[in-house]
Structure formats: C-alpha cells, structure tokens
Design a protein around this motif. Structure first.
Motif, PDB file in Angstrom:
ATOM      1  N   MET A  94     -47.165  -5.444-115.057  1.00 42.78           N
ATOM      2  CA  MET A  94     -46.988  -4.341-114.114  1.00 42.78           C
ATOM      3  C   MET A  94     -45.601  -4.307-113.495  1.00 42.78           C
ATOM      4  O   MET A  94     -45.347  -3.555-112.576  1.00 42.78           O
ATOM      5  CB  MET A  94     -48.040  -4.426-113.016  1.00 42.78           C
ATOM      6  N   THR A  95     -44.685  -5.092-113.982  1.00 46.61           N
ATOM      7  CA  THR A  95     -43.344  -5.112-113.420  1.00 46.61           C
ATOM      8  C   THR A  95     -42.710  -3.745-113.611  1.00 46.61           C
ATOM      9  O   THR A  95     -42.604  -3.244-114.727  1.00 46.61           O
ATOM     10  CB  THR A  95     -42.485  -6.197-114.076  1.00 46.61           C
ATOM     11  N   VAL A  96     -42.273  -3.160-112.515  1.00 45.77           N
ATOM     12  CA  VAL A  96     -41.734  -1.819-112.542  1.00 45.77           C
ATOM     13  C   VAL A  96     -40.230  -1.833-112.764  1.00 45.77           C
ATOM     14  O   VAL A  96     -39.696  -1.115-113.579  1.00 45.77           O
ATOM     15  CB  VAL A  96     -42.073  -1.085-111.220  1.00 45.77           C
ATOM     16  N   ASN A  99     -43.414  -7.011-104.568  1.00 45.95           N
ATOM     17  CA  ASN A  99     -44.487  -6.221-103.967  1.00 45.95           C
ATOM     18  C   ASN A  99     -45.749  -6.398-104.809  1.00 45.95           C
ATOM     19  O   ASN A  99     -45.670  -6.820-105.972  1.00 45.95           O
ATOM     20  CB  ASN A  99     -44.092  -4.740-103.924  1.00 45.95           C
ATOM     21  N   PRO A 100     -46.916  -6.050-104.263  1.00 43.32           N
ATOM     22  CA  PRO A 100     -48.158  -6.177-105.043  1.00 43.32           C
ATOM     23  C   PRO A 100     -48.151  -5.377-106.343  1.00 43.32           C
ATOM     24  O   PRO A 100     -48.796  -5.745-107.311  1.00 43.32           O
ATOM     25  CB  PRO A 100     -49.238  -5.667-104.102  1.00 43.32           C
ATOM     26  N   ASP A 101     -47.385  -4.268-106.388  1.00 42.73           N
ATOM     27  CA  ASP A 101     -47.350  -3.468-107.612  1.00 42.73           C
ATOM     28  C   ASP A 101     -46.365  -4.019-108.641  1.00 42.73           C
ATOM     29  O   ASP A 101     -46.209  -3.462-109.717  1.00 42.73           O
ATOM     30  CB  ASP A 101     -47.022  -2.008-107.292  1.00 42.73           C
ATOM     31  N   GLY A 102     -45.690  -5.117-108.323  1.00 42.38           N
ATOM     32  CA  GLY A 102     -44.765  -5.737-109.265  1.00 42.38           C
ATOM     33  C   GLY A 102     -43.318  -5.331-109.084  1.00 42.38           C
ATOM     34  O   GLY A 102     -42.452  -5.841-109.786  1.00 42.38           O
ATOM     35  N   SER A 103     -43.047  -4.426-108.167  1.00 43.26           N
ATOM     36  CA  SER A 103     -41.659  -4.031-107.933  1.00 43.26           C
ATOM     37  C   SER A 103     -40.976  -5.051-107.020  1.00 43.26           C
ATOM     38  O   SER A 103     -41.632  -5.777-106.271  1.00 43.26           O
ATOM     39  CB  SER A 103     -41.603  -2.632-107.302  1.00 43.26           C
TER      40      SER A 103
END
Length: 127
Positions: free
Chosen positions: A36-38, A98-102
């Motif tokens: 999920m790394t953005v 961040n939790p979203d991978g960013s």
C-alpha cells in the motif's frame, strides 16, 4: 580402508530436502506490508551522516532534532575537563509512515552511546 570422514563419489547425488519453497518453485509475490505504499519519491534511509547532510529532507530532520535538544536545554556545551572520558553518540534515521502507507515525515534523532559509562563513576555527568 581408512577411518574418518570421506566424501561421496562425485557421480552419486545426495538426497536433498523434500520441501519446495516458493523461491525454489519460482513464485515471487510482493510483500503485503509494502503493497500500500503510496509515495515512491521517498529519500532512502542514509547509511552515514555525510549522506544525510547532502539530502535536504534528512538535513531538515536533523536540524529539527538539534533545535529541539537546544530548546529543551537537554545539554550545554562545556570545556572538556582534563582526564574526562567523552561519551559519544550517533544519528539514527527512520521513515515515519501514515496508516495508508504514505510518508508522514523523516525522523532523525541523536542517541548517546551510554554503554561506555560506568555505574557509580560517570552516570551523573557526561562529557
């Protein structure tokens, strides 16, 4: 006949372990931890202070930590007393995500190598 270890003849194949791993079978899947790394333009974690100082992101993180140490009056610069052992330190670098991978921020902190201190002798003051 000789006693001791001897190697098998080269034309005889030794039995291998029967387990087939994914890598041996040619199956390579991406690690879900990084799936999920953005952001792809993240500066890599530096291996040395020299490389960190050259990167503006890591330099800013180091400056932020240094300014916080001074603002909190964590330490003061004093002349080295004669015969005093200097306790050294090093920079540690890490990406905070961040939790979203960013990428949230670049984190740098100064840690002291306290294992050089001796109990009861130089725990109170370090130079």
């Amino acid at each position: 006949m000789t006693l001791g270890a001897s190697s098998p003849p080269r034309d005889v194949e030794l039995p291998g372990h029967p387990m087939i791993t994914r890598a041996r079978a040619g199956i390579h899947k991406p690690n879900p931890k990084y799936a999920m790394t953005v952001s792809t333009d993240v500066s890599p974690i530096p291996r040395s202070v020299r490389s960190a100082v050259k990167d503006p992101h890591w330099y800013a993180a180091m400056k932020l930590e240094f300014d916080a140490l001074q603002a909190n009056k964590t330490w003061t610069l004093v002349p080295r007393p004669p015969g005093a052992r200097v306790i050294t330190g090093k920079w540690v670098f890490k990406h905070k995500m961040n939790p979203d991978g960013s990428l949230e921020r670049y984190k740098a902190w100064w840690v002291v190598r306290g294992f050089n201190q001796r109990p009861g002798i130089d725990f109170g003051e370090t130079f």
